[in-house]
Design a protein around this motif. Structure first.
Motif, PDB file in Angstrom:
ATOM      1  N   ALA A 116       4.543 -31.409  12.119  1.00  0.00           N
ATOM      2  CA  ALA A 116       4.306 -31.129  13.532  1.00  0.00           C
ATOM      3  C   ALA A 116       4.096 -29.646  13.706  1.00  0.00           C
ATOM      4  O   ALA A 116       4.722 -28.820  13.017  1.00  0.00           O
ATOM      5  N   LEU A 117       3.215 -29.287  14.615  1.00  0.00           N
ATOM      6  CA  LEU A 117       2.975 -27.909  15.007  1.00  0.00           C
ATOM      7  C   LEU A 117       3.527 -27.711  16.416  1.00  0.00           C
ATOM      8  O   LEU A 117       3.272 -28.520  17.316  1.00  0.00           O
ATOM      9  N   PHE A 118       4.282 -26.641  16.583  1.00  0.00           N
ATOM     10  CA  PHE A 118       4.847 -26.382  17.910  1.00  0.00           C
ATOM     11  C   PHE A 118       5.128 -24.895  18.076  1.00  0.00           C
ATOM     12  O   PHE A 118       5.148 -24.137  17.103  1.00  0.00           O
ATOM     13  N   SER A 119       5.325 -24.501  19.315  1.00  0.00           N
ATOM     14  CA  SER A 119       5.685 -23.115  19.603  1.00  0.00           C
ATOM     15  C   SER A 119       6.959 -23.083  20.435  1.00  0.00           C
ATOM     16  O   SER A 119       7.285 -24.040  21.145  1.00  0.00           O
ATOM     17  N   VAL A 120       7.682 -21.970  20.315  1.00  0.00           N
ATOM     18  CA  VAL A 120       8.862 -21.703  21.123  1.00  0.00           C
ATOM     19  C   VAL A 120       8.654 -20.342  21.776  1.00  0.00           C
ATOM     20  O   VAL A 120       8.467 -19.337  21.081  1.00  0.00           O
ATOM     21  N   THR A 121       8.658 -20.338  23.093  1.00  0.00           N
ATOM     22  CA  THR A 121       8.483 -19.088  23.832  1.00  0.00           C
ATOM     23  C   THR A 121       9.804 -18.701  24.479  1.00  0.00           C
ATOM     24  O   THR A 121      10.440 -19.507  25.170  1.00  0.00           O
ATOM     25  N   VAL A 122      10.215 -17.450  24.241  1.00  0.00           N
ATOM     26  CA  VAL A 122      11.450 -16.905  24.791  1.00  0.00           C
ATOM     27  C   VAL A 122      11.078 -15.828  25.807  1.00  0.00           C
ATOM     28  O   VAL A 122      10.252 -14.952  25.519  1.00  0.00           O
ATOM     29  N   ARG A 123      11.678 -15.908  26.987  1.00  0.00           N
ATOM     30  CA  ARG A 123      11.396 -14.934  28.040  1.00  0.00           C
ATOM     31  C   ARG A 123      12.449 -13.829  28.047  1.00  0.00           C
ATOM     32  O   ARG A 123      13.638 -14.077  27.809  1.00  0.00           O
ATOM     33  N   GLY A 124      11.994 -12.602  28.343  1.00  0.00           N
ATOM     34  CA  GLY A 124      12.888 -11.465  28.504  1.00  0.00           C
ATOM     35  C   GLY A 124      12.725 -10.841  29.883  1.00  0.00           C
ATOM     36  O   GLY A 124      12.207 -11.475  30.803  1.00  0.00           O
ATOM     37  N   LYS A 125      13.138  -9.600  29.991  1.00  0.00           N
ATOM     38  CA  LYS A 125      13.031  -8.857  31.256  1.00  0.00           C
ATOM     39  C   LYS A 125      12.575  -7.448  30.911  1.00  0.00           C
ATOM     40  O   LYS A 125      13.281  -6.710  30.208  1.00  0.00           O
ATOM     41  N   SER A 126      11.391  -7.084  31.372  1.00  0.00           N
ATOM     42  CA  SER A 126      10.795  -5.814  30.972  1.00  0.00           C
ATOM     43  C   SER A 126      11.554  -4.625  31.531  1.00  0.00           C
ATOM     44  O   SER A 126      12.091  -4.670  32.657  1.00  0.00           O
ATOM     45  N   ALA A 127      11.593  -3.585  30.723  1.00  0.00           N
ATOM     46  CA  ALA A 127      12.204  -2.329  31.147  1.00  0.00           C
ATOM     47  C   ALA A 127      11.630  -1.205  30.297  1.00  0.00           C
ATOM     48  O   ALA A 127      10.906  -1.442  29.326  1.00  0.00           O
ATOM     49  N   HIS A 128      11.956   0.030  30.647  1.00  0.00           N
ATOM     50  CA  HIS A 128      11.541   1.201  29.884  1.00  0.00           C
ATOM     51  C   HIS A 128      12.330   1.245  28.582  1.00  0.00           C
ATOM     52  O   HIS A 128      13.519   0.900  28.546  1.00  0.00           O
ATOM     53  N   TRP A 129      11.690   1.701  27.527  1.00  0.00           N
ATOM     54  CA  TRP A 129      12.355   1.715  26.219  1.00  0.00           C
ATOM     55  C   TRP A 129      13.646   2.525  26.232  1.00  0.00           C
ATOM     56  O   TRP A 129      14.616   2.207  25.524  1.00  0.00           O
ATOM     57  N   ALA A 130      13.685   3.604  27.065  1.00  0.00           N
ATOM     58  CA  ALA A 130      14.852   4.485  27.093  1.00  0.00           C
ATOM     59  C   ALA A 130      16.080   3.805  27.699  1.00  0.00           C
ATOM     60  O   ALA A 130      17.193   4.334  27.603  1.00  0.00           O
ATOM     61  N   ARG A 177      17.299   1.059  26.622  1.00  0.00           N
ATOM     62  CA  ARG A 177      17.869   0.123  25.647  1.00  0.00           C
ATOM     63  C   ARG A 177      19.370   0.325  25.487  1.00  0.00           C
ATOM     64  O   ARG A 177      20.121  -0.655  25.389  1.00  0.00           O
ATOM     65  N   ASN A 178      19.826   1.579  25.460  1.00  0.00           N
ATOM     66  CA  ASN A 178      21.260   1.787  25.276  1.00  0.00           C
ATOM     67  C   ASN A 178      22.060   1.167  26.416  1.00  0.00           C
ATOM     68  O   ASN A 178      23.124   0.583  26.200  1.00  0.00           O
ATOM     69  N   LEU A 179      21.544   1.246  27.649  1.00  0.00           N
ATOM     70  CA  LEU A 179      22.237   0.661  28.796  1.00  0.00           C
ATOM     71  C   LEU A 179      22.201  -0.869  28.754  1.00  0.00           C
ATOM     72  O   LEU A 179      23.081  -1.530  29.312  1.00  0.00           O
ATOM     73  N   ALA A 180      21.186  -1.420  28.087  1.00  0.00           N
ATOM     74  CA  ALA A 180      21.041  -2.866  28.042  1.00  0.00           C
ATOM     75  C   ALA A 180      21.880  -3.505  26.938  1.00  0.00           C
ATOM     76  O   ALA A 180      22.265  -4.680  27.071  1.00  0.00           O
ATOM     77  N   ILE A 181      22.199  -2.762  25.878  1.00  0.00           N
ATOM     78  CA  ILE A 181      22.870  -3.401  24.734  1.00  0.00           C
ATOM     79  C   ILE A 181      24.229  -2.793  24.398  1.00  0.00           C
ATOM     80  O   ILE A 181      24.997  -3.410  23.660  1.00  0.00           O
ATOM     81  N   ARG A 182      24.587  -1.601  24.926  1.00  0.00           N
ATOM     82  CA  ARG A 182      25.846  -0.972  24.548  1.00  0.00           C
ATOM     83  C   ARG A 182      26.978  -1.388  25.494  1.00  0.00           C
ATOM     84  O   ARG A 182      26.736  -1.636  26.678  1.00  0.00           O
ATOM     85  N   PRO A 183      28.196  -1.428  24.969  1.00  0.00           N
ATOM     86  CA  PRO A 183      29.336  -1.712  25.846  1.00  0.00           C
ATOM     87  C   PRO A 183      29.410  -0.711  26.987  1.00  0.00           C
ATOM     88  O   PRO A 183      29.205   0.493  26.796  1.00  0.00           O
ATOM     89  N   GLY A 184      29.672  -1.214  28.170  1.00  0.00           N
ATOM     90  CA  GLY A 184      29.762  -0.360  29.343  1.00  0.00           C
ATOM     91  C   GLY A 184      28.463  -0.208  30.088  1.00  0.00           C
ATOM     92  O   GLY A 184      28.451   0.312  31.222  1.00  0.00           O
ATOM     93  N   GLY A 185      27.346  -0.661  29.502  1.00  0.00           N
ATOM     94  CA  GLY A 185      26.070  -0.584  30.194  1.00  0.00           C
ATOM     95  C   GLY A 185      25.877  -1.769  31.136  1.00  0.00           C
ATOM     96  O   GLY A 185      26.754  -2.627  31.302  1.00  0.00           O
ATOM     97  N   GLY A 186      24.710  -1.813  31.730  1.00  0.00           N
ATOM     98  CA  GLY A 186      24.435  -2.873  32.699  1.00  0.00           C
ATOM     99  C   GLY A 186      24.022  -4.190  32.077  1.00  0.00           C
ATOM    100  O   GLY A 186      23.909  -5.204  32.782  1.00  0.00           O
ATOM    101  N   GLY A 187      23.764  -4.198  30.764  1.00  0.00           N
ATOM    102  CA  GLY A 187      23.410  -5.441  30.085  1.00  0.00           C
ATOM    103  C   GLY A 187      22.109  -6.036  30.582  1.00  0.00           C
ATOM    104  O   GLY A 187      21.118  -5.320  30.799  1.00  0.00           O
ATOM    105  N   ASP A 188      22.125  -7.345  30.799  1.00  0.00           N
ATOM    106  CA  ASP A 188      20.902  -8.059  31.157  1.00  0.00           C
ATOM    107  C   ASP A 188      20.319  -7.598  32.485  1.00  0.00           C
ATOM    108  O   ASP A 188      19.117  -7.762  32.736  1.00  0.00           O
TER     109      ASP A 188
END
Length: 438
Positions: free
Chosen positions: A211-225, A227-238
């Motif tokens: 079988a051939l299939f695709s899986v599409t995952v959605r994110g939320k766009s932001a400025h590259w800078a 990233r620390n606020l999105a992934i580090r403890p104490g940041g705003g996360g998602d």
């Protein structure tokens, strides 16, 4: 009734006739290669450029089969893509048999030759698009029927040739299945796809489904800078941003975990352990433009999976989706934004009982031609899918065995060993003689 001495005499005459006309079969192969018959649904091709090529190749083939006394008909579901049906009428009391081959090819690639549709010979090899996959099989079909006709054999059952379109994109609804649904039913099928990779004319009674299939995952766009606020403890996360690549890797790992489970849970006695896989072939992630300074807001994986005979596609589809959704339920973002699945093609498994009368008949024919090394050789799983699946889906036993090397199919320098064509023709003629005769 044919006695054993009679059978041996006829088969020896067939072998001699095949040797006499093998040069003609090579010429036919060159003629077929010269007709571009690219499947117009192949990825990366302009469909309108290739509509009609399959029909032209089949009409050329039909002229050679008509000369053998075969009745010619066409089954055309999609305009410009005609299947060829040729029938050598039997006396009426025996079982019928179809030789099946797909006339479509993949798209050409850049290779050693300027024109992929001009056959080039180097020693015993003939190079050209479709030479191995599978116009050499067509040449073998013609040679087998030519030998039967020249020797004067009148089979008891009908012998069909189904030269079909659409196989390379599993478009069986306009190809093999369309031919069967048009009333051209048979008692068994022999598919001379390339099976001579390492060992001469291996014979297969089974193949995995895929079988051939695709899986599409959605994110939320932001400025590259951010990233620390999105992934580090104490940041705003998602709430700041979600990188779809990160979430795609999470889904990838869950899919890999399922694949490892399949190594134990998916099994079949004719397949090696771990044969059934979930293969990631394409990854695409961006924010609508290919630029690194953004959080990509979409990631798409394209997969091809394989599964064993006995499992149904709907069962496999449900198993994959349930596993991924269960894994994503543990991630806060993916729980609220679950992956999107698109299933866009499936190929059913093939399986004919190795103990069935037809499988044993065809295998004995192959072993009698291939010689001492094959006296105890049995059937094996096929290296790739074929239209055998769609005969078996209608209760028709089928085997796959033919000239050509699967390892050079779809390659830029596709070629075939010309010495394999008469050997395949001898196998096919003997199978027809033993199966279709009372």
């Amino acid at each position: 009734m044919t006695t054993q001495p009679d059978l041996e005499k006829i088969e020896n005459a067939i072998d001699a006739t095949i040797s006499r006309f093998s040069g003609r079969a090579e010429t036919l192969l060159e003629e077929l290669v010269a007709v571009p018959s690219v499947n117009p649904e192949q990825p990366g091709v302009n469909k309108t450029d290739h509509i009609g090529g399959e029909s032209r190749a089949n009409k050329l083939f039909a002229t050679h089969l008509r000369d053998l006394g075969m009745h010619i008909d066409y089954v055309e579901i999609e305009e410009g893509r005609a299947n060829l049906v040729a029938i050598l009428r039997g006396a009426g009391q025996g079982r019928s048999l179809a030789f099946n081959g797909h006339i479509d090819t993949v798209a050409p690639q850049e290779g050693r030759f300027v024109d992929p549709w001009t056959a080039v010979r180097e020693g015993n090899r003939l190079f050209g698009l479709g030479a191995t996959d599978m116009k050499a099989g067509h040449a073998a079909m013609w040679l087998a029927v030519k030998a039967l006709a020249e020797v004067g054999v009148r089979l008891d059952g009908d012998l069909h040739i189904h030269s079909v379109v659409g196989e390379e994109t599993m478009s069986h609804e306009i190809g093999t299945t369309a031919v069967l649904n048009a009333g051209y039913q048979v008692d068994a099928a022999f598919v001379p796809e390339p099976t001579s990779s390492g060992n001469l004319l291996q014979m297969s009674n089974t193949a995995p489904g895929n079988a051939l299939f695709s899986v599409t995952v959605r994110g939320k766009s932001a400025h590259w800078a951010s990233r620390n606020l999105a992934i580090r403890p104490g940041g705003g996360g998602d709430s700041i941003g979600v990188n779809a690549i990160d979430k795609g890797v999470y889904v990838y790992n869950a899919m890999r975990q399922l694949e490892e489970q399949w190594g134990i849970s998916k099994a079949h006695p004719q397949f090696l352990p771990g044969a059934f896989i979930i293969h990631p072939g394409v990854l695409k992630a961006d924010v609508g433009i290919e630029a690194a300074p953004y959080f990509p807001d979409r990631a798409r994986f394209d997969y091809l999976l394989s599964f064993p005979p006995g499992d149904a596609f709907e069962q496999i589809k449900a198993e994959v989706e349930q596993h991924i959704h269960a894994a994503c339920a543990l991630d806060p973002w993916l729980r609220e934004h679950p992956p999107e699945f698109e299933w866009y093609a499936s190929w059913p498994p093939a399986f004919s009982d190795p103990g069935a009368d037809f499988v044993r008949t065809a295998l004995a024919a192959r072993n009698s031609v291939a010689g001492q090394d094959y006296l105890d050789a049995g059937v094996i799983p096929a290296g790739a899918q074929s239209d055998a699946s769609f005969y078996e889906a209608q209760g028709i036993p089928a085997v796959v065995s033919g000239p050509g090397d699967l390892l050079c199919a779809h390659a830029a320098d596709e070629s075939v060993d010309l010495e394999l064509i008469p050997i395949a023709a001898r196998t096919m003629a003997r199978t027809a003689l033993r199966w279709c005769s009372v």
